[in-house]
Design an enzyme around this catalytic site. Structure first.
Site, PDB file in Angstrom:
ATOM      1  N   TYR A 151      -5.024   8.556   7.714  1.00  0.00           N
ATOM      2  CA  TYR A 151      -5.422   7.595   6.684  1.00  0.00           C
ATOM      3  C   TYR A 151      -6.137   6.390   7.281  1.00  0.00           C
ATOM      4  O   TYR A 151      -5.999   5.263   6.805  1.00  0.00           O
ATOM      5  CB  TYR A 151      -4.207   7.168   5.846  1.00  0.00           C
ATOM      6  CG  TYR A 151      -3.514   8.356   5.234  1.00  0.00           C
ATOM      7  CD1 TYR A 151      -4.117   9.069   4.206  1.00  0.00           C
ATOM      8  CD2 TYR A 151      -2.291   8.809   5.719  1.00  0.00           C
ATOM      9  CE1 TYR A 151      -3.504  10.192   3.668  1.00  0.00           C
ATOM     10  CE2 TYR A 151      -1.674   9.928   5.176  1.00  0.00           C
ATOM     11  CZ  TYR A 151      -2.284  10.610   4.152  1.00  0.00           C
ATOM     12  OH  TYR A 151      -1.678  11.728   3.618  1.00  0.00           O
ATOM     13  N   ARG A 177      -5.296   0.344   5.757  1.00  0.00           N
ATOM     14  CA  ARG A 177      -3.854   0.444   5.521  1.00  0.00           C
ATOM     15  C   ARG A 177      -3.140  -0.916   5.545  1.00  0.00           C
ATOM     16  O   ARG A 177      -2.299  -1.172   4.669  1.00  0.00           O
ATOM     17  CB  ARG A 177      -3.204   1.405   6.519  1.00  0.00           C
ATOM     18  CG  ARG A 177      -3.665   2.848   6.370  1.00  0.00           C
ATOM     19  CD  ARG A 177      -2.854   3.804   7.241  1.00  0.00           C
ATOM     20  NE  ARG A 177      -1.496   3.924   6.741  1.00  0.00           N
ATOM     21  CZ  ARG A 177      -0.441   3.370   7.297  1.00  0.00           C
ATOM     22  NH1 ARG A 177      -0.582   2.634   8.414  1.00  0.00           N
ATOM     23  NH2 ARG A 177       0.767   3.526   6.775  1.00  0.00           N
ATOM     24  N   GLU A 193       3.337  21.270   3.865  1.00  0.00           N
ATOM     25  CA  GLU A 193       2.023  20.622   3.924  1.00  0.00           C
ATOM     26  C   GLU A 193       2.073  19.291   4.673  1.00  0.00           C
ATOM     27  O   GLU A 193       1.854  18.221   4.099  1.00  0.00           O
ATOM     28  CB  GLU A 193       1.497  20.440   2.492  1.00  0.00           C
ATOM     29  CG  GLU A 193       1.218  21.776   1.818  1.00  0.00           C
ATOM     30  CD  GLU A 193       1.292  21.733   0.305  1.00  0.00           C
ATOM     31  OE1 GLU A 193       0.996  22.771  -0.313  1.00  0.00           O
ATOM     32  OE2 GLU A 193       1.655  20.670  -0.268  1.00  0.00           O
ATOM     33  N   PRO A 194       2.356  19.344   5.968  1.00  0.00           N
ATOM     34  CA  PRO A 194       2.384  18.102   6.759  1.00  0.00           C
ATOM     35  C   PRO A 194       0.983  17.540   6.967  1.00  0.00           C
ATOM     36  O   PRO A 194       0.014  18.290   7.125  1.00  0.00           O
ATOM     37  CB  PRO A 194       2.991  18.554   8.090  1.00  0.00           C
ATOM     38  CG  PRO A 194       2.551  19.985   8.211  1.00  0.00           C
ATOM     39  CD  PRO A 194       2.595  20.534   6.805  1.00  0.00           C
ATOM     40  N   GLY A 195       0.867  16.243   6.982  1.00  0.00           N
ATOM     41  CA  GLY A 195      -0.398  15.587   7.276  1.00  0.00           C
ATOM     42  C   GLY A 195      -0.219  14.527   8.329  1.00  0.00           C
ATOM     43  O   GLY A 195      -0.494  14.718   9.502  1.00  0.00           O
ATOM     44  N   CYS A 238     -15.591 -10.640   4.601  1.00  0.00           N
ATOM     45  CA  CYS A 238     -15.370 -11.890   3.867  1.00  0.00           C
ATOM     46  C   CYS A 238     -14.295 -11.703   2.799  1.00  0.00           C
ATOM     47  O   CYS A 238     -14.544 -11.805   1.593  1.00  0.00           O
ATOM     48  CB  CYS A 238     -16.677 -12.355   3.239  1.00  0.00           C
ATOM     49  SG  CYS A 238     -16.626 -14.051   2.649  1.00  0.00           S
ATOM     50  N   GLU A 239     -13.089 -11.381   3.241  1.00  0.00           N
ATOM     51  CA  GLU A 239     -11.919 -11.209   2.384  1.00  0.00           C
ATOM     52  C   GLU A 239     -10.700 -11.714   3.153  1.00  0.00           C
ATOM     53  O   GLU A 239     -10.525 -11.385   4.334  1.00  0.00           O
ATOM     54  CB  GLU A 239     -11.692  -9.718   2.050  1.00  0.00           C
ATOM     55  CG  GLU A 239     -12.811  -9.031   1.319  1.00  0.00           C
ATOM     56  CD  GLU A 239     -12.678  -9.144  -0.189  1.00  0.00           C
ATOM     57  OE1 GLU A 239     -11.660  -9.710  -0.651  1.00  0.00           O
ATOM     58  OE2 GLU A 239     -13.583  -8.665  -0.896  1.00  0.00           O
TER      59      GLU A 239
END
Length: 419
Positions: free
Chosen positions: A373, A312, A273-275, A344-345
């Site tokens: 991702y 990420r 199950e490669p992603g 604003c973080e």
């Protein structure tokens, strides 16, 4: 295969200039290369040619329908973790008999949907889930082929938030409890335990943890067969890493040789199950510089992409290469910059003190290795519309997810009657 390369000073995706795509769709946007997707598939699946191996693309890495269909046309199955992902895979043309449903918290409704669709296998992760599936399948008058995801207590030596194979992780059945769990399943109606599943984490750059986990699975297989269980499948999950910076990586051929050395004589169908390894380096995120801000101690490159578009770096402290879309002069002097977004973080930071050539407002930058991702984990934080996804095929490109209008975002909400 290098599909994102400079031509005449402009960064291209295959034969399409990223400047032209930016002019057509606006920024920021994700861009995926069909050639890279197909090449990555061929390298991975081709390494197992002639073997009883099914390759199921892990949809969670990038769930765009066009991406899934690109793999489906090459013969891929799908590994899904929700009814929504399953319906995406089916809509993209993946046959149900090539779909594996994983996940630690499947609901009864999701079980019914999977059984109604006739998928290949459900991977069960707890006794309560087993009992729920038995109840649902019996009520439908069907028998579900299942694997138990076994937790082998192997350290994947990857980021703590993407490690899944240690005993303190929430995933799977404890290895030492596996015999009892399979015995319990054999006594229940509506379920047929035919497989063992394992997945120890993501972005692994060393084959040793895989080998340790797969050897434990092979040992368990022999024990379960001795106990009388007809185990005929092994689901070995995914997790093979990609190059974000300067990682030394095993090749798909090396990975395949390791898998075959352990499973080749077990008489089992193997599912992989490669992603990330299929999509990660097949995509970039393109953003436009809003301002270059000179602080007292450092310079900030403020771009129109933000942590809601690519989370990420904020979530995992992950590295993405960053380069100007218009190639810098060969003798350009680099300057350390903090590359940040407009949210604003303080966590809305893509890179700290990254050496970059001189940049100005309006300049385009590309974030490398953003195909996995990235878009799939994006959100509408700060009421920022989800950004477009674009697919390139040669010189052609198409928007495969458009940018919603703010009016449409607001129209989806409802005011209560008392306001």
């Amino acid at each position: 295969m290098t599909v994102f390369a400079y031509r005449n000073g402009i960064l291209h995706a295959e034969d399409a200039a990223l400047t032209a795509i930016a002019d057509a769709v606006g920024t920021p946007f994700y861009c995926y290369s069909t050639a890279a997707l197909r090449a990555n598939w061929a390298a991975f699946a081709g390494a197992f040619a002639g073997q009883d191996v099914g390759v199921c693309y892990a949809v969670k890495a990038n769930s765009n329908l066009a991406v899934i269909r690109t793999f489906a046309e090459q013969g891929a199955g799908a590994d899904v973790v929700s009814e929504g992902e399953m319906r995406r895979a089916l809509a993209a043309g993946v046959p149900p008999e090539r779909i594996v449903f994983s996940g630690v918290g499947k609901t009864r409704d999701e079980m019914r949907a999977a059984l109604s669709a006739g998928i290949f296998q459900l991977n069960v992760e707890s006794i309560p889930e087993l009992e729920a599936l038995s109840e649902v399948a019996s009520g439908m008058g069907v028998t579900a082929d299942i694997a138990f995801r076994v937790n082998p207590d192997v350290d994947a030596k990857t980021h703590a938030k993407i490690a899944t194979g240690k005993k303190e992780n929430k995933f799977g059945i404890d290895y030492d409890h596996a015999r009892d769990v399979y015995a319990r399943a054999a006594a229940l109606p509506g379920v047929r335990p035919v497989a063992i599943a394992v997945h120890i984490g993501s972005q692994l750059t060393d084959l040793a943890p895989f080998r340790a986990a797969f050897l434990r699975v092979a040992d368990l297989l022999h024990v379960l067969r001795t106990d009388g269980h007809d185990i005929r499948r092994l689901d070995l999950g995914g997790g093979l890493g990609i190059r974000y910076k300067d990682e030394a990586l095993p090749s798909p051929a090396d990975y395949a040789a390791m898998v075959t050395s352990i499973t080749g004589n077990l008489g089992c169908h193997v599912t992989l199950e490669p992603g990330r390894t299929l999509v990660g380096n097949a995509g970039v995120l393109v953003a436009r510089t809003i301002y270059v801000k000179q602080g007292l101690h450092r310079q900030f490159l403020i771009v129109d992409a933000a942590m809601n578009d690519l989370i990420r770096p904020a979530l995992y402290d992950s590295y993405h290469g960053i380069r100007p879309v218009v190639e810098a002069a060969s003798d350009a002097t680099t300057v350390p910059m903090d590359v940040v977004g407009p949210v604003c973080e303080s966590g809305d930071t893509f890179a700290l003190q990254r050496p970059l050539p001189p940049m100005a407002a309006g300049d385009l930058v590309a974030f490398d290795s953003a195909g996995a991702y990235g878009a799939v984990m994006s959100s509408g934080y700060n009421t920022r519309p989800l950004i477009p996804e674009v697919m390139v095929n040669g010189a052609d490109f198409a928007v495969i997810r458009p940018r919603p209008r703010i009016e449409d975002i607001l129209a989806a909400e409802r005011m209560p009657g008392w306001l």
